[in-house]
Write a protein that holds these residues in place. Structure first.
Motif: not given
Length: 601
Positions: A457, A463, A465, A495, A504
Motif C-alpha cells: 500500500d 499491507e 490494498d 481481501l 484492506w
C-alpha cells in the motif's frame, strides 16, 4: 431505529434528489440543491427530524418498482381492504422544484394518512406554517415550501409537533395528487401544476435519454438502471456529478467513518468520462470534462480533491450535534475536511481524463494545453512528497503506491499527447519522458516487496490494498507481469470475502464493508488475465447485492447482509457499467476502469 439502506429508492429532478422508503416515507431531501441543507433528515435520525409519510393507516404488504426506463417510482400497498398505489416523481427542473406523490386506488377502498413534517437546517428548524384548506405554506429564512393537496389539511400528531396532515379514503379508480413545491420565501408562492402533464414529460425525459444506450449486453437492465441513477446524480446546470446525494451513512456499523458525499471528486473524473463515453453519452461526458476544466482553472498547486457541484471550493466540515445518526453512527458531518488534503493521485486523474477525452474526439479547449502543462510541471516538483492517499486517510501522510503511480500516469499521458504535436517543446518533452522512466523505476523498486512477492500500500509497508488492482488497469505494468499476477492473487486470497473485495484486511471488531467498486476492478483484472468465468462470477456477485430497485451503496456488509455507506453511490454504478461493457465486449476502449471516488479513512 433507522430503516435499512436498501429500503430506499431514489427520485430526482436534475438538481437535487429524495430518498423514498418502502413504507411510503420520504426521509431525505436537500432543497434546492444536492448540497443544500436537508428539510427531511429522518434518514439520520427520526421522524422528528423531518419526513413526509404517505401510506395506508393499517398494515400493508408492499411491492415497488420503477416505471420502465424512468426515475418514476411506484409503490403498491396491499391491505385487507384493497390495494392502493403511490407514484413518486420529481419533474425535471423547469422553474420551481417539484415533488409529486400521486395516489391511485387499484382495488377496494383504502384509508390513508399523510403527514408532512418539514424540518429545515438538517432537522433543527420548524417552519412558520399557514394552512389554507387544501394548500399549506411553510416558510423559514430563505426557504418556502408549498403543499397543494386534493383533500383538506389539518394539524400534525396529538403530541403537538407542527406538521401538515390529512386522513382520506381512496376507492378503485380514484386519483389524488399531492404536490410539494420549493421556492424563495420572499417571492410569491409557486402555482400548482398539471400533474398528468408533468408525469408524461418526466416519463418522456428519462426514456428519451436512456434510449440513446444501444449497446447489446447480457445485463442490459442493470446497466440501464445504473445509467439512469448516474444521470440523476448529475447537477444539470454545470455537469458536475455528486458522489452520492447523502451524508454520513456509515461505512462501519455504529462507527465514525461517516462522510459527506454531496460533492464532486476529481478522483472520479477518468472513471466518469470513460463510462459515459463507453455507454454512448458523449454530451454528458463533454459536460463533465468542461466542469473539470472550470474547477481546476489555472493553478494546479491550489487544486482541491473535491469541489461543490457548481465548481466552488468551500466545503468546511462541521458536525450536526442534534442528529443521532444512521443506526447510532456518529458524528453526522456536513462538508468534508478532506477537500484540503494533499492527494497526489488527482493530477493523474485530471490528465488521464483530458487525454481520453481527446482520444474520443472531443475538441480540446484552447486553455486545455496550458492546464495540462501547468499540472505536469507541478507533478514534477511534488511527486516525491507524501500524501493522504486514495482513501483520504486522516492520519500521517505516507508515500502511497497508488498516488505515485497516478503521478506517473500524469506524466505518461502528457508525453503521449504532446509527442503527437508538431509544435511541442522538444526540451520539455524530453525532460518529461526521462522523468516518466525514472518514476516508473522508483515505484517498482520501493512499492514492491520482493519478500512478499506483491506490491504494497505504501513505501515501506507490508499491507495489501485493493487500489493495487488499478495498476494494470492504468497501464503501469502489463497484466501478465509476474509482480502484477502475484499481487492480484494475493488480493483474491486475503481481501475477498464471500466473493466481494475489501479495501484492506478487516480492522477492529466492527470493520467496514466490502467495497463494491473494488470488486468490479477485480473482475476487470480477471478478464484481462483471460479468466472470463472468474470475472463473470465476481461481477454477478456485485449484481446480487443491489436492492430490489437495482441501486447500490458504496459498500456491502457481508456478515450483516446489508448495504453500507452513502447511497446510491455514483462510483459503484460507474464501476458496474464499465465492467458490464468490458465483459460484453461493448466498451469502446480498454482501460476505462479507474479509481475510487470519495472515501475517507
Amino acid at each position: 431505529m433507522s430503516k435499512r439502506i436498501e429500503d430506499y429508492g431514489l427520485i430526482g429532478d436534475g438538481e437535487t434528489a429524495a430518498l423514498v422508503a418502502r413504507d411510503g416515507s420520504i426521509d431525505w431531501l436537500c432543497w434546492p440543491r444536492f448540497d443544500s441543507d436537508a428539510c427531511f433528515a429522518a434518514l439520520l435520525g427520526s421522524d422528528a427530524h423531518g419526513c413526509w409519510r404517505l401510506s395506508p393507516c393499517g398494515s400493508a404488504q408492499v411491492q415497488r418498482r420503477y416505471q420502465t426506463d424512468t426515475l418514476v417510482l411506484e409503490t403498491d400497498f396491499h391491505t385487507k381492504e384493497g390495494v392502493v398505489r403511490v407514484t413518486d416523481f420529481m419533474p425535471i427542473r423547469d422553474g420551481a422544484s417539484v415533488l409529486v406523490r400521486l395516489v391511485t386506488g387499484l382495488r377496494g377502498k383504502v384509508r390513508l394518512r399523510t403527514t408532512l413534517n418539514l424540518r429545515f437546517d438538517f432537522g433543527s428548524l420548524s417552519p412558520w406554517l399557514e394552512r389554507q384548506g387544501t394548500r399549506a405554506l411553510a416558510r423559514v429564512g430563505p426557504d418556502l415550501v408549498v403543499l397543494h393537496a386534493p383533500v383538506p389539511l389539518d394539524g400534525g400528531d396529538p403530541a403537538g409537533d407542527p406538521a401538515i396532515a390529512a386522513a382520506f379514503e381512496v376507492s378503485a379508480g380514484d386519483e389524488l395528487p399531492f404536490v410539494l413545491m420549493y421556492g424563495a420565501s420572499a417571492a410569491p408562492a409557486p402555482a400548482n401544476i398539471d400533474v398528468h402533464a408533468a408525469l408524461a414529460r418526466t416519463q418522456a425525459y428519462w426514456r428519451d435519454w436512456i434510449g440513446r444506450f444501444e449497446r447489446p449486453i447480457p445485463w442490459s437492465e442493470a446497466v440501464r438502471r445504473s445509467l439512469l441513477t448516474l444521470k440523476a446524480l448529475i447537477y444539470q446546470p454545470t455537469g458536475g456529478i455528486v458522489a452520492a446525494p447523502t451524508t454520513s451513512l456509515p461505512e462501519a456499523p455504529a462507527g465514525a467513518l461517516n462522510w459527506d458525499y454531496r460533492f464532486s471528486w476529481l478522483r472520479d473524473s477518468t472513471f466518469t468520462l470513460s463510462a459515459l463515453l463507453n455507454a454512448g453519452f458523449e454530451q454528458e461526458a463533454e459536460a463533465w470534462r468542461d466542469w473539470l476544466l472550470r474547477a481546476v482553472a489555472g493553478d494546479p498547486d491550489k487544486m482541491r480533491i473535491m469541489y461543490r457541484i457548481d465548481g466552488s471550493r468551500r466545503l468546511e466540515e462541521w458536525i450536526v450535534p442534534w442528529l443521532p445518526g444512521y443506526r447510532w453512527a456518529t458524528p453526522v458531518r456536513v462538508g468534508n475536511a478532506a477537500a484540503g488534503q494533499q492527494q497526489l493521485d488527482i493530477y493523474g486523474e485530471v490528465l488521464d481524463t483530458l487525454h481520453r477525452a481527446a482520444k474520443a474526439g472531443m475538441a480540446r479547449p484552447d486553455h486545455g494545453w496550458k492546464v495540462e502543462e501547468a499540472i505536469v510541471r507541478h507533478v514534477a516538483a511534488v511527486w516525491r512528497d507524501p500524501d493522504q492517499g486514495l482513501w483520504e486517510a486522516r492520519g500521517e501522510p505516507r508515500h502511497y503506491v497508488y498516488s505515485k503511480v497516478m503521478c506517473w500516469v500524469a506524466v505518461d499521458r502528457f508525453v503521449d499527447s504532446r509527442a503527437k504535436m508538431v509544435d511541442a517543446d522538444p526540451t520539455l518533452l524530453l525532460r518529461m519522458a526521462k522523468l516518466r522512466d525514472s518514476m516508473h523505476a522508483e515505484i517498482c523498486r520501493d512499492g514492491y516487496d520482493a519478500g512478499l512477492g506483491t506490491f504494497v500500500d505504501y513505501f515501506g509497508g507490508q499491507e495489501l490494498d485493493a487500489s493495487l488492482l488499478l495498476l494494470p488497469l492504468k497501464g503501469f505494468l502489463p497484466i501478465d507481469d509476474e509482480r502484477i499476477s502475484r499481487t492480484i492473487a494475493a488480493i483474491e486470497r486475503d481481501l475477498v470475502e464471500d466473493g466481494l473485495v475489501r479495501r484492506w484486511k478487516p480492522r477492529g471488531p466492527n470493520p467496514e464493508g466490502t467495497f463494491l467498486a473494488c470488486s468490479c476492478w477485480l473482475a476487470d483484472c480477471q478478464l484481462m488475465q483471460g479468466r472470463r468465468d472468474a470475472a463473470r462470477n465476481t461481477f454477478e456477485r456485485v449484481l446480487s447485492v443491489r436492492n430490489d430497485l437495482g441501486l447500490l451503496a458504496e459498500e456491502y456488509n457481508v456478515p450483516g447482509r446489508h448495504l453500507a455507506g452513502n447511497f446510491p453511490q455514483a462510483l459503484s454504478h460507474l464501476a458496474l457499467i464499465q465492467t458490464a461493457l468490458h465483459l460484453s465486449g461493448s466498451a469502446l476502449s480498454r482501460g476505462g476502469t479507474d479509481p475510487d471516488g470519495p472515501c475517507d479513512d
